[in-house]
Write an enzyme that holds these catalytic residues in place. Sequence first.
Site, PDB file in Angstrom:
ATOM      1  N   CYS A   8       0.835  -1.194   0.000  1.00 42.08           N
ATOM      2  CA  CYS A   8       0.000   0.000   0.000  1.00 42.08           C
ATOM      3  C   CYS A   8       0.882   1.261   0.000  1.00 42.08           C
ATOM      4  O   CYS A   8       1.396   1.648  -1.038  1.00 42.08           O
ATOM      5  CB  CYS A   8      -0.976  -0.050   1.173  1.00 42.08           C
ATOM      6  SG  CYS A   8      -2.428   0.983   0.893  1.00 42.08           S
ATOM      7  N   GLU A  17      -1.454  -9.153   3.197  1.00 43.45           N
ATOM      8  CA  GLU A  17      -1.253  -9.815   4.499  1.00 43.45           C
ATOM      9  C   GLU A  17      -2.551 -10.315   5.120  1.00 43.45           C
ATOM     10  O   GLU A  17      -2.547 -11.277   5.882  1.00 43.45           O
ATOM     11  CB  GLU A  17      -0.540  -8.866   5.481  1.00 43.45           C
ATOM     12  CG  GLU A  17      -1.307  -7.616   5.909  1.00 43.45           C
ATOM     13  CD  GLU A  17      -1.060  -6.411   5.010  1.00 43.45           C
ATOM     14  OE1 GLU A  17      -0.678  -6.617   3.839  1.00 43.45           O
ATOM     15  OE2 GLU A  17      -1.259  -5.263   5.455  1.00 43.45           O
ATOM     16  N   HIS A  32      -3.606  -4.925   0.449  1.00 47.48           N
ATOM     17  CA  HIS A  32      -2.900  -5.491   1.608  1.00 47.48           C
ATOM     18  C   HIS A  32      -2.985  -7.017   1.556  1.00 47.48           C
ATOM     19  O   HIS A  32      -3.934  -7.593   2.091  1.00 47.48           O
ATOM     20  CB  HIS A  32      -3.552  -5.012   2.903  1.00 47.48           C
ATOM     21  CG  HIS A  32      -3.350  -3.569   3.176  1.00 47.48           C
ATOM     22  ND1 HIS A  32      -2.352  -3.098   4.001  1.00 47.48           N
ATOM     23  CD2 HIS A  32      -4.005  -2.479   2.728  1.00 47.48           C
ATOM     24  CE1 HIS A  32      -2.408  -1.783   4.055  1.00 47.48           C
ATOM     25  NE2 HIS A  32      -3.405  -1.379   3.300  1.00 47.48           N
TER      26      HIS A  32
HETATM   27  N1  GLN Z   1      -1.950   6.628   3.137  1.00 46.78           N
HETATM   28  C1  GLN Z   1      -2.033   5.900   1.908  1.00 46.78           C
HETATM   29  C2  GLN Z   1      -3.406   6.003   1.287  1.00 46.78           C
HETATM   30  O1  GLN Z   1      -4.348   6.354   1.933  1.00 46.78           O
HETATM   31  C3  GLN Z   1      -1.667   4.439   2.129  1.00 46.78           C
HETATM   32  C4  GLN Z   1      -2.675   3.711   2.936  1.00 46.78           C
HETATM   33  C5  GLN Z   1      -2.170   2.394   3.456  1.00 46.78           C
HETATM   34  O2  GLN Z   1      -0.986   2.131   3.436  1.00 46.78           O
HETATM   35  N2  GLN Z   1      -3.074   1.569   3.956  1.00 46.78           N
HETATM   36  O3  GLN Z   1      -3.553   5.709   0.117  1.00 46.78           O
END
Ligand code: GLN
Length: 548
Positions: A395, A524, A522
């Site tokens: 992300c 994970e 994500h």
């Molecule tokens: N802050 C970034 C976004 O909102 C990444 C978010 C995250 O890593 N879950 O896109």
Amino acid sequence: MKYVIVTGGVLSGLGKGITASSIGILLKAAGLRLTSIKIDPYLNCDAGTMSPFEHGEVFVLDDGGEVDLDLGNYERFLDIALGRDNNITTGKVYANVIEKERRGDYLGKTVQVVPHITNEIQDWIVRVANVCSDGSGETPDACIIELGGTVGDIESAPFIEALRQFQFRVGQNNVCFVHVSLVPVMGPVGEQKTKPTQHTVKELRGLGIIPDILVCRSAKPLEADTRAKLAAFCHVDEEAVVSAHDVSNLYQIPSSFYEQSVLRKVSQQLGFEVPDELPFLDEWQRMADKIDTLSEEVHIAMVGKYTGLSDSYLSVIKALQHSALAVDRKLVIDWIESTDLDPNENSEKQDEAWELLKAADGILVPGGFGIRGIEGKIAAAHYARTNNVPYLGVCLGLQTATIEFCRNVLGLENANSTEFDENTPTPAVIFMPEISKTHMGGTMRLGTKPTPFLVDDCKIRRLYGGADHVDERHRHRYEVNPELIEQIEAAGLVYVGKDETGLRCEIMELNDHPYFVGTQYHPEFKSRPNRPSPPFLGLLKAAVGLPI
Ligand code: GLN
């Protein structure tokens, strides 16, 4: 429907979630189809607005629910997929009841905690317990319910009362109450003290719930006379006093419980048959034992900003552990606070942080929000890219790797994300058009979305078994600027997976590098002990020099 209800006393953090999951493993081994519910007595409607510093990671479900990390434990241990309603909070319950009141559903009545809130809780439990969570389409046989917090908290009182009533609603022979407590050790001879447990059981019984099983956390196994004393003072039989002592790894707990007859006790209470052979438990035990035999280490540098609390990255840690197990290595995570890598920060720990980073076999940049530590993450991506060190960015880790590439390969000097510099002249990562700017709760791009692969062959696609698309879970507000994609890809950083519109970058992979991968989602959250998440497995394979 059978219910196992796990409460806790004395203090928090005793491992109610692990106790509940481990009992779940035993029930699953006995052939029961399971689901689970976590009750959090706080007022937040969900965990999405809570700081990972204070509360640990926010776990994301397929339906986009942002929930307590214990739901992650249930999904991983029991290999199930839950929905947002499997996490009940005071906020959610009150919101429902107030909505009904406004609609006029209780017309003429005074709306009260008892019976309206307590009924709402019970109705919710029954409704959710009947929802299939293992993909089979079948109704579960049993539901494991964990009540967060400790008995006696002001906030949990309506839930305790609801659960007290619940045993009569569904029949006492369909409910098994498990209470988790602490047995501290005091004095020069290390005496195991039973008084805290006596008190918490007394309190629970005063509220109308009599535990069927007492799980006692202690450093060492419970001694025979401690067990006898607990049984005598807490109104349970000796067999129902279970020792939850420290073990070499968490996966050993189901067998430890089994050896202490927990499965027999639960099955007697709930009235189901336990088969003689439990192949699932045997398999689980083999995995637990294998973890203890691993000695050759693999070092992964975790460049994060919430590194003071490892629970902030719980699912990432689990996915790394699952992957390390698959490549037969003992995982060592080297925690690096990303600000310590930032050359402009003048941190005392800068040299130490860089040494750790340089010594690691692989680098992981997990998700995160806000500007703090960003330059350190960008520096980590730069180091990994230019030194052929395996890298996985999750992300935010994909976004920072993209920014680094724009700055140093495309020469867009001030490239940045509009999250960190709203007026950057070279926005490499931008706010997604559909996201709310006024409301923070539940307004990100959340939950499972399909990502088709756009190239025939690449490392990450191979890791996913050549699949034509992946279904993974999201939680973000920003994305790679679609206007820069062509330029970035021409220089060798390819977005091999995009969303169905073809504009939103989801998976990146660098050409001519052992493993430089990022995912906007994500991965994970869907990792399992025996089925590690493919991008994480790729990182570990590359880190130990295995082919991908
Ligand atoms: N802050 C970034 C976004 O909102 C990444 C978010 C995250 O890593 N879950 O896109």
